[in-house]
Design an enzyme around this catalytic site. Sequence first.
Site, short mmCIF file in Angstrom:
data_model
loop_
_atom_site.label_atom_id
_atom_site.label_comp_id
_atom_site.label_asym_id
_atom_site.label_seq_id
_atom_site.Cartn_x
_atom_site.Cartn_y
_atom_site.Cartn_z
N ARG A 156 56.16 51.88 36.80
CA ARG A 156 55.02 52.47 37.50
C ARG A 156 55.34 53.88 37.98
O ARG A 156 54.50 54.77 37.91
CB ARG A 156 54.65 51.59 38.71
CG ARG A 156 53.55 52.22 39.54
CD ARG A 156 53.07 51.33 40.64
NE ARG A 156 52.04 51.98 41.43
CZ ARG A 156 51.33 51.39 42.38
NH1 ARG A 156 51.55 50.11 42.65
NH2 ARG A 156 50.42 52.03 43.05
N ASN B 286 46.73 44.58 36.96
CA ASN B 286 46.03 45.83 36.67
C ASN B 286 46.52 46.43 35.37
O ASN B 286 47.64 46.17 34.96
CB ASN B 286 46.28 46.83 37.82
CG ASN B 286 45.20 46.69 38.87
OD1 ASN B 286 44.07 46.33 38.57
ND2 ASN B 286 45.56 46.98 40.13
N CYS C 142 39.53 41.49 41.35
CA CYS C 142 39.94 42.66 42.12
C CYS C 142 39.44 42.44 43.54
O CYS C 142 38.42 41.79 43.75
CB CYS C 142 39.32 43.90 41.51
SG CYS C 142 39.65 45.42 42.42
N HIS D 143 37.27 49.08 38.99
CA HIS D 143 37.75 50.37 39.53
C HIS D 143 36.91 51.57 39.09
O HIS D 143 37.25 52.71 39.44
CB HIS D 143 39.23 50.62 39.20
CG HIS D 143 40.17 49.73 39.94
ND1 HIS D 143 41.50 50.00 40.09
CD2 HIS D 143 39.97 48.55 40.59
CE1 HIS D 143 42.08 49.03 40.79
NE2 HIS D 143 41.17 48.13 41.09
N TYR E 115 37.94 53.86 43.96
CA TYR E 115 38.78 54.48 42.94
C TYR E 115 38.12 55.66 42.26
O TYR E 115 38.78 56.42 41.56
CB TYR E 115 39.21 53.44 41.90
CG TYR E 115 40.28 52.52 42.42
CD1 TYR E 115 41.62 52.84 42.26
CD2 TYR E 115 39.95 51.35 43.09
CE1 TYR E 115 42.61 52.00 42.76
CE2 TYR E 115 40.93 50.50 43.58
CZ TYR E 115 42.27 50.84 43.42
OH TYR E 115 43.24 50.01 43.91
MN MN Z 1 41.83 46.18 41.86
#
Ligand code: MN
Lengths: 430, 430, 430, 430
Positions: free
Chosen positions: C96, C150, C171, C201, C250
């Site tokens: 990540r 994700n 989510c 998102h 997001y």
């Molecule tokens: Mn999420």
Amino acid sequence: MSKPTIEKITVIGGGSTYTPELIDGFIQHEPDLQVDEIALYDIDEERLNIVGGMAQRQVQYAELDTKVTLNLDRPKAVDGAKFVLSSMRIGHMAARILDEKIPLKYNVIGQETTGPGGTFKAFRTIPVTLDIAKDMEKYAPDAWYINFTNPSGIMTEAILKHTNLNVVGLCNNPINTIAAMAEAFHVEPKDVFLEWMGLNHVNWVRKVYIKGEDVTQQLIDNLEKMVDIEEMPKIDPDLVRTLGVMPTYYLQYYYFHPQRLAEAKAAEKSRGQVVLEVEKELLKKYADPNVMIKPPELAQRGGARYSEAAVNLIMSLMLDRRDVQIVVARNGTSIPDLDPDVSVEVPCVVGAHGVTPLSMGRLPESIRALCQHAKAWESATVKAAVSGSRRDAYLAMLQNPLVPDYPTAVKLVDEMLEAHKQYLPQFFKK
Amino acid sequence: MSKPTIEKITVIGGGSTYTPELIDGFIQHEPDLQVDEIALYDIDEERLNIVGGMAQRQVQYAELDTKVTLNLDRPKAVDGAKFVLSSMRIGHMAARILDEKIPLKYNVIGQETTGPGGTFKAFRTIPVTLDIAKDMEKYAPDAWYINFTNPSGIMTEAILKHTNLNVVGLCNNPINTIAAMAEAFHVEPKDVFLEWMGLNHVNWVRKVYIKGEDVTQQLIDNLEKMVDIEEMPKIDPDLVRTLGVMPTYYLQYYYFHPQRLAEAKAAEKSRGQVVLEVEKELLKKYADPNVMIKPPELAQRGGARYSEAAVNLIMSLMLDRRDVQIVVARNGTSIPDLDPDVSVEVPCVVGAHGVTPLSMGRLPESIRALCQHAKAWESATVKAAVSGSRRDAYLAMLQNPLVPDYPTAVKLVDEMLEAHKQYLPQFFKK
Amino acid sequence: MSKPTIEKITVIGGGSTYTPELIDGFIQHEPDLQVDEIALYDIDEERLNIVGGMAQRQVQYAELDTKVTLNLDRPKAVDGAKFVLSSMRIGHMAARILDEKIPLKYNVIGQETTGPGGTFKAFRTIPVTLDIAKDMEKYAPDAWYINFTNPSGIMTEAILKHTNLNVVGLCNNPINTIAAMAEAFHVEPKDVFLEWMGLNHVNWVRKVYIKGEDVTQQLIDNLEKMVDIEEMPKIDPDLVRTLGVMPTYYLQYYYFHPQRLAEAKAAEKSRGQVVLEVEKELLKKYADPNVMIKPPELAQRGGARYSEAAVNLIMSLMLDRRDVQIVVARNGTSIPDLDPDVSVEVPCVVGAHGVTPLSMGRLPESIRALCQHAKAWESATVKAAVSGSRRDAYLAMLQNPLVPDYPTAVKLVDEMLEAHKQYLPQFFKK
Amino acid sequence: MSKPTIEKITVIGGGSTYTPELIDGFIQHEPDLQVDEIALYDIDEERLNIVGGMAQRQVQYAELDTKVTLNLDRPKAVDGAKFVLSSMRIGHMAARILDEKIPLKYNVIGQETTGPGGTFKAFRTIPVTLDIAKDMEKYAPDAWYINFTNPSGIMTEAILKHTNLNVVGLCNNPINTIAAMAEAFHVEPKDVFLEWMGLNHVNWVRKVYIKGEDVTQQLIDNLEKMVDIEEMPKIDPDLVRTLGVMPTYYLQYYYFHPQRLAEAKAAEKSRGQVVLEVEKELLKKYADPNVMIKPPELAQRGGARYSEAAVNLIMSLMLDRRDVQIVVARNGTSIPDLDPDVSVEVPCVVGAHGVTPLSMGRLPESIRALCQHAKAWESATVKAAVSGSRRDAYLAMLQNPLVPDYPTAVKLVDEMLEAHKQYLPQFFKK
Ligand SMILES: [Mn+2]
Ligand SMILES: [Mn+2]
Ligand SMILES: [Mn+2]
Ligand SMILES: [Mn+2]
């Protein structure tokens, strides 16, 4: 520039009584197009010899530099062809007569293109056609398959969905309607532009333009005063006004079913029987070594301007003319009320790249549901012809716009499957 | 928490023999819901008094804290309502009898919901409904209009297209089918989930889930062994297997038209005539001051579980329950084979925000064309009812799936317009 | 009635620091739901033991009749599961951090869900997920796969397109937004109904209803005066007014990319690095045998209400509640501006039969193109993850809304493929 | 047959330096087409006299039987026209220079067709165009409006949506690309058939056919070896291979924005400034009474083959040629990924009946989202130009594919609205 040349054209069903008409078409277009070989293919040797002999005399008499060959071997007939023209009748005229006669018992007109007859003609013909496609994929993979065989919309859809061939379906209904309009307005056919929408034999003219002028309303208002329009003889002007668009010839079987049914029942002979007699006479002429040109009786056979439509199509595919012709092709997004992968009959641009439909837009509300209904029947017919499932056959018949209810659909299928059993092996495998 | 309260519910057609059924529904749900006023409105003072008196006795006997008012003045009846329930019959049972009788002459079953009768009932009722809408836009603009009036799909579409009202159409067919399935599988109705698709009275069940398990194939395979399914009494198991989905009750008129037609012709009395007699008996009971609860004969009237469906719907709209109910609503994108602005009957989430259809997806191929065909008829009927154009009426009738051809459509329209002339001013203005 | 029982729930990525949150969720719902076994599966034995030990203590301390098992063998872990919950991170936090750091060099924010990081996280995770699917098809074919991993929209679409599993993506963004709205309007979450549209998102709220009242305009007009809405902290009220709908959390990365990029560049640590430290602390707590309940620091980890969302979903799937929840599912016809087979995040009816989206209708024009653009990126990411074609990877990256041009797309892909090489065998086969 | 005759062609923006190019086009086609009057209209009397004088000398020198008139009165100029050609620039080159310069401050290339400049050029031009339309509806209701004015796709869409005119949008990009392909394959332009898809200046070539042969893959494989393709000079072959289709000239601004931006910033003069100087020189030549033919410097102006495209279009509209030309027209169902009422640039059949797009089908996935994104910008630009709402302007700018975020969109709009204030009364009404 030298004349464009087609090395080979194959005619499936070369023993058809139409063949001399087609040959005559190539003779008429000789100044524009050189055809090296016309390969006639048929399974009926006797007819092939009679019709083929006639074709050879025609070509010879016209002093064409074209070889007409007679073929009983299909792969050989197809090998190297640039165009394969198909016009066949599995089960001959006897099968058509059954297609027309049996439904009358159940108060449904047979109609070999838009009725139960069409379903069964397709059931008999699709498997053979898919076999021919296999030959072509092997021996002439880039050739164009030009389908004249009725029901032309269903046949074309079967080929589109189940083969990799380049295919166009053809009917003389559009070219005849254009000719009739030209006559009505005293102009040349090239001055007529039609917004023709729907399926083969299930179509309507949304707009008529003469030299670019929209004359649709004028035509609708004056239908009674117009010269008799050959292609719309039995269409009530009042119906046209109700729909707001013009139904074409074959829609009489849907909009006036009871009347057409009554006439068919009253008729001494079915259309198939009439044609059978016409054909007998024609074959006699063809067999006569002194007959060198297509006999006038051929006109009665019912295929006016077919050869003209065929030669037009071939010329544009060959010469990349990219002109607009009304043919049967994959819908794509032309009519969004129908699925993209079905066949439709609409104006298309025809060039060496292929056949691209114009974007015709939504069907008018007054005709949309009938067109969707007929297409559901067509697609269900293709599906059943390939699957050989009796239930699929019921479903196809049930969705024919002429069939009034489920029990009738079942009875029609059961009796017609039995009657045509020898030509329908897919429905009788164990 | 205090019980939720509805200040006022208005019943258009309050003199209907159904009204005591509806009142009974509110009596059953008294523990969950307080209704302060039920305003019965009718144009027929005599019936209003009889039925209204009955309703008042029901409420009194059940010791409800609800006022039942009788109204001949429509704006006053509607003023301040939270819910307006409509169940009316313009031209009374006499008009229905004509709707059922006239088509038989032309070999078409009348059918007051899915046949020519439905077209004419809609022609008579839509103008009145649009007038009511004007009252509501003025006196109860946020109220919900709950339509029971048949043909419910057509009525709901007319309101969706031509007013600003919040509207839901209702039928007991879904709730009855759920009950039948629950019975067949020995579960509670709440354990049944149906993928119900189509239009009001023209619908199919694509999938049946019992406690989440997909039992569709099991059901199709065992239709004969199943307990008699009340809502599908006349549907041939073989048809179900052919379609692959289950047609519901009213589709018998399409799939088995000739049989139903023959029965209707053979019947001594039309359904309207039978109901007329049942209603006479009911009204006698209602007029009896000693009758305090809905009489058992009401069940014969044919509206089983209507009040249950109505109260369920009202409870969810009021209490924001957001549960799934099968009602008639604007299609939106639920069924992409139909236009967004038409009415459909599908599972919807019902909450205080309104009614939102589930995304049902494409109609199966085996039923798609018939559903599109029937919807074309419904939408054309709405259009003609509003335009008052005779051509539009021909077009609507022509598109009814029971009408075989154009001349029959014309004859039906011409005779029925004349027969109902007094209720169809829109078609006879100069 | 006895309490409903789930025999087995499997958690893929059981060693995740989220696991105690999830366990806590089942503890909270113990009165309504019996879970016999929670099988934690992970490839990292050390973490599995630490987190698993914590989970076992939680369950023990709460006196649940639930067995928590630790599994390194995946088929065994999956065998017999009714629900498989997935929350995994291939390449751990180190990957990540690369996803977040590399793009900054090219002036693109990494963003592990909606940016280039999301593409690469999907590239690493999809092949593993498809392997898990194979295990499930064998050992738990009827189980529900509940995806937390994700980028949840992309992962769900990969599973929908490339497996036969029953899948839902989850989510906490919707449930958090509902909570924020409830707070803003001083009501309960159950009183809030959102017309939530778009992708995971990448979504917007078209309408907000409070107890059925449409408060959207009121909200838009008073955004500044509202209590701080947790889920929309960085959304400019002026943007909301321009769009006419509310973008969710997001979308700040799309509408305010340069600012977020500048902050990311200026930040001492990337989000991944911050989380890495939080996780270290959490794991220390989890390893402490005296810690019996989820530690308060877990809240910082960022998964507020995840367990609530998960348990809600499981309860409705199990108990056939058919309530409306906002989850990630196959579009079907919910949003006609997107293809039927893609994943969307919309309100769905959740019951034992599965997950059925509501018909949401067309995306408002102000957001349509961005949603289509983001979906093109998501679908192209799925395609490239499966094909392992570098060109497909370029195409995916090029279509990410944050990537400004083709050369940048190429550079991002080339450097990130190399950086993550060990987790991307599909791109490096010969 | 006598030569077809156009009584009157009106040129809006007749003082444009392009006019002599257009005049030259009619001179070249004199053998096929008689034009009785060319009415030049402009608001700038000085330029009209200079350019108009040049045009008159051209016609005289070529001995055409055509009257060139100079008009400052618009209704009079338009009255009786069969074709109205529009090529105008509200605010002259000075406005273009602002369109190009201001965005650079915000790191966005101005681009007067596909960037922020395009939005503002449309904002200035659409109101004037809708005024012209009113004149035409009154004085030349059947005339064709042929739009050359950039941004041609947006202008055409504004006219389609807000007037009743017959309109076609024109660009030389297609005809130039065809010429380049012909050169690359050593054939005539007529031998090239392109599946051209998208919007004006935002388009791609899906397939290239040479004499009917599909050479697309061959072209993609050999891009580097091909002769320099004039219309695609800055397109990376690698991008073409990634997309699988060929982007055309103007897409460099989207796929290579940062590079084009850097070049624009580095350039001493903007394109507008360069053109301004070219135009000064041209006007000097035009003012010289000894110059009788279009000067060679005109080629630098950038409108190669524009007159050829225009005359081709006019000839087919007039002579009902029904050939295929790539022009800007209403989408209808040509590209189902875009709404029916927007403008697209696709192959169309052009005849006296009008312009009918071919059914092109779905956009390939690799380009679909960018095309939808650009179209959203175009349609939002039309909307804002008509509404005069600042929020609509923000929304349009936000949706331009070159604009990276919302704050930039706001700043661009605020500064550009102020800069062009005198030409944007619709945004400054009280
Ligand atoms: Mn999420
Ligand atoms: Mn035909
Ligand atoms: Mn009903
Ligand atoms: Mn251009």
